[in-house]
Design an enzyme around this catalytic site. Sequence first.
Site, PDB file in Angstrom:
ATOM      1  N   ASP A 163       0.946  -1.067   0.510  1.00 37.07           N
ATOM      2  CA  ASP A 163      -0.227  -0.192  -0.232  1.00 37.07           C
ATOM      3  C   ASP A 163       0.916   2.131   0.152  1.00 37.07           C
ATOM      4  O   ASP A 163       0.667   2.280  -0.268  1.00 37.07           O
ATOM      5  CB  ASP A 163      -0.603   0.057   0.901  1.00 37.07           C
ATOM      6  CG  ASP A 163      -1.642  -1.192   1.490  1.00 37.07           C
ATOM      7  OD1 ASP A 163      -2.507  -2.028   0.170  1.00 37.07           O
ATOM      8  OD2 ASP A 163      -1.932  -1.897   2.180  1.00 37.07           O
ATOM      9  N   HIS A 191      -4.552  -3.211   6.028  1.00 36.94           N
ATOM     10  CA  HIS A 191      -4.332  -4.239   4.686  1.00 36.94           C
ATOM     11  C   HIS A 191      -5.490  -4.375   3.461  1.00 36.94           C
ATOM     12  O   HIS A 191      -5.700  -5.177   3.893  1.00 36.94           O
ATOM     13  CB  HIS A 191      -3.268  -4.576   4.271  1.00 36.94           C
ATOM     14  CG  HIS A 191      -3.146  -5.225   3.212  1.00 36.94           C
ATOM     15  ND1 HIS A 191      -2.286  -4.738   2.108  1.00 36.94           N
ATOM     16  CD2 HIS A 191      -3.218  -6.425   2.446  1.00 36.94           C
ATOM     17  CE1 HIS A 191      -2.454  -4.803   1.243  1.00 36.94           C
ATOM     18  NE2 HIS A 191      -2.634  -6.058   1.218  1.00 36.94           N
TER      19      HIS A 191
END
Length: 330
Positions: A163, A191
């Site tokens: 990310d 996540h």
Amino acid sequence: MATKQPIRVAVTGAAGNIGYAVLFRIASGEMLGPDQPVILQLLEIPAEGPQKALKGVGMELEDCAFPLLADMVLTDDPKIAFRDAAWCLLVGSKPRGPGMERADLLKDNGKIFVAQGQAIDEVAADNARIAVVGNPCNTNCMIAASQAKRLPKDRFTAMVRLDQNRGQALLARKARVPVEEVSELFIYGNHSPTMFADFTHARIGGKPAAEVIGDRAWLESEYLPTVGKRGAAVIEARGQSSAASAANALIDHVRDLATPGRLHAVAVNSHGRYGFAEGIWAGMPVRSTADGYEVVTSYQMDDFAKSKIKITNDELVSERDTVKEMLGAQ
């Protein structure tokens, strides 16, 4: 010059797409350094297909003749794979199938990570560090860590580096600058699409990113969901989930944890920091140290950032509640 002793690196799901993409880079020295020999201890599920594929991966690794690859172990037994390992990279997990509820996915993976957490605590090296990639990685990491009695729970980390990398690349593209110009872009929380890519503290060329971009509406309403849903966009475009980019992020995650002074985003035991509930694993900024990491707690969040952190915290708490019967003594 004395040759370094090999480091044992255990990798689960080693014949899967991410495992296949990461193993050759570990063996080449990209993760732990160009002078650090490694012994790869590779785990796959005890079924004929995965074990046959694992044998083929082992053959390919041999055929590369990597000078740093001191030895390999191919196994379906976690206690063999994790024995004396200094790094345990938990890549394998059960994917979400059609029509599968998230709660069922959490519980199915929970069983896997209970067993792996117990095996790691029993047989891994005293200085073992664990990086969880298999999704849902934050909660899988929490479950594995909950089984540890010998190893400190803060040795267990989950990966939000993919990310972070996605967020940095997108900011760089928007600002039309090289990606290395983007710094202090950290991922907070899960996540998952709820995670918060904190553009409010990110910098581009040393200046505040929001000032350089000059479009707060774009940052809030387009940038954040694009980063959060990038994994789904890759699946839609490619027909498969992220593999090479996830493997690359795992290399970054471990390399930076092993390099004192590096500042990066890692999902760690929250200890209540940044408004997260106690006992969940949440992404936040850390600075690597000689023997681990320290969480950087100096970033002050505005009301917008706090609202985003609350959303991802609530999701992590919900996941914890779903698997609470699997958690060992916290």
